[in-house]
Structures are given as structure tokens and as C-alpha cells.
Motif scaffolding. Sequence first.
Motif, short mmCIF file in Angstrom:
data_model
loop_
_atom_site.label_atom_id
_atom_site.label_comp_id
_atom_site.label_asym_id
_atom_site.label_seq_id
_atom_site.Cartn_x
_atom_site.Cartn_y
_atom_site.Cartn_z
N LEU A 150 0.82 -1.21 0.00
CA LEU A 150 0.00 0.00 0.00
C LEU A 150 0.86 1.26 0.00
O LEU A 150 0.54 2.24 -0.68
N CYS A 151 1.94 1.23 0.75
CA CYS A 151 2.84 2.38 0.79
C CYS A 151 3.49 2.59 -0.59
O CYS A 151 3.61 3.72 -1.06
N SER A 152 3.90 1.51 -1.21
CA SER A 152 4.50 1.61 -2.55
C SER A 152 3.49 2.15 -3.55
O SER A 152 3.84 2.95 -4.42
N LEU A 153 2.25 1.71 -3.43
CA LEU A 153 1.21 2.20 -4.33
C LEU A 153 0.97 3.70 -4.12
O LEU A 153 0.83 4.44 -5.09
N PHE A 156 3.96 5.57 -5.65
CA PHE A 156 3.91 5.53 -7.12
C PHE A 156 2.78 6.41 -7.65
O PHE A 156 2.94 7.08 -8.67
N ASP A 157 1.65 6.42 -6.95
CA ASP A 157 0.53 7.24 -7.38
C ASP A 157 0.86 8.73 -7.27
O ASP A 157 0.44 9.53 -8.10
N ALA A 158 1.63 9.10 -6.26
CA ALA A 158 1.99 10.51 -6.07
C ALA A 158 3.03 10.96 -7.08
O ALA A 158 3.13 12.14 -7.39
N ASN A 159 3.82 10.04 -7.60
CA ASN A 159 4.90 10.39 -8.53
C ASN A 159 4.70 9.76 -9.91
O ASN A 159 5.66 9.32 -10.53
N THR A 160 3.50 9.77 -10.42
CA THR A 160 3.26 9.11 -11.70
C THR A 160 3.89 9.87 -12.87
O THR A 160 4.12 9.29 -13.91
N LYS A 161 4.20 11.15 -12.70
CA LYS A 161 4.80 11.91 -13.79
C LYS A 161 6.31 11.67 -13.89
O LYS A 161 6.91 11.98 -14.91
N ASP A 162 6.89 11.11 -12.85
CA ASP A 162 8.33 10.86 -12.84
C ASP A 162 8.58 9.43 -13.30
O ASP A 162 8.14 8.48 -12.66
N PRO A 163 9.30 9.23 -14.42
CA PRO A 163 9.52 7.86 -14.91
C PRO A 163 10.43 7.04 -14.00
O PRO A 163 10.37 5.82 -14.01
N ALA A 164 11.23 7.68 -13.19
CA ALA A 164 12.10 6.94 -12.27
C ALA A 164 11.35 6.48 -11.03
O ALA A 164 11.91 5.74 -10.22
N ALA A 165 10.09 6.88 -10.89
CA ALA A 165 9.31 6.50 -9.70
C ALA A 165 9.08 4.99 -9.66
O ALA A 165 9.10 4.41 -8.58
#
Length: 90
Positions: free
Chosen positions: A30-33, A36-45
Motif C-alpha cells: 500500500l505504501c508503494s502504491l 507511485f501514485d503521487a509520482n506518476t509523472k516521474d519515470p524513475a518512480a
Amino acid sequence: MNEKPSKTGAPLVGLFVMTCGGLVAVLSGLCSLAVFDANTKDPAALVMVLLIGGLPFAAGLITFAVGVIIFRGSRPRAGPPSQPPSGSSG
């Protein structure tokens, strides 16, 4: 003097290990999700999430599997199934 040690606490230990492993896997997932959801614009996320969040998730799954092994090993096993009589009928 060749008595086997009692396994009365093994099911409880197995359930405890499964619970801890499941909690680690679910909470890190859940934390990883969320990261990832907060940084969807960053491809390195995605790489960051897989490296930092994937390792605890995998450790949680492995811990859960070890708990299942402990729990299953503590139950008594049934004997082999009985064979039907080998006579010709009729």
C-alpha cells in the motif's frame, strides 16, 4: 527416551509468522502504491518503488510462506488411503 518433542506451540507460531508476513506485505504494498501514485509523472518512480518497496514486499511474502510451512508441518498427517480389495466382482 526417544520421545518426540511436542509441537503444541507450532500452529500458534505459524499463525503469528503468517500474520506478521502478511502485514509487512500488505502495508509495504500500500505504501508503494501511494508513492507511485503521487509520482506518476516521474519515470524513475517505478524503479524507486520496485527497489525500495519491492524488497519489503518480497520479504513479507517469504515470511508468510515460512509461516504456512510451519503451520502445515505442525498438523498431524493422515496415513495413506486404504486400497480397495483386489477381487473380481460379478
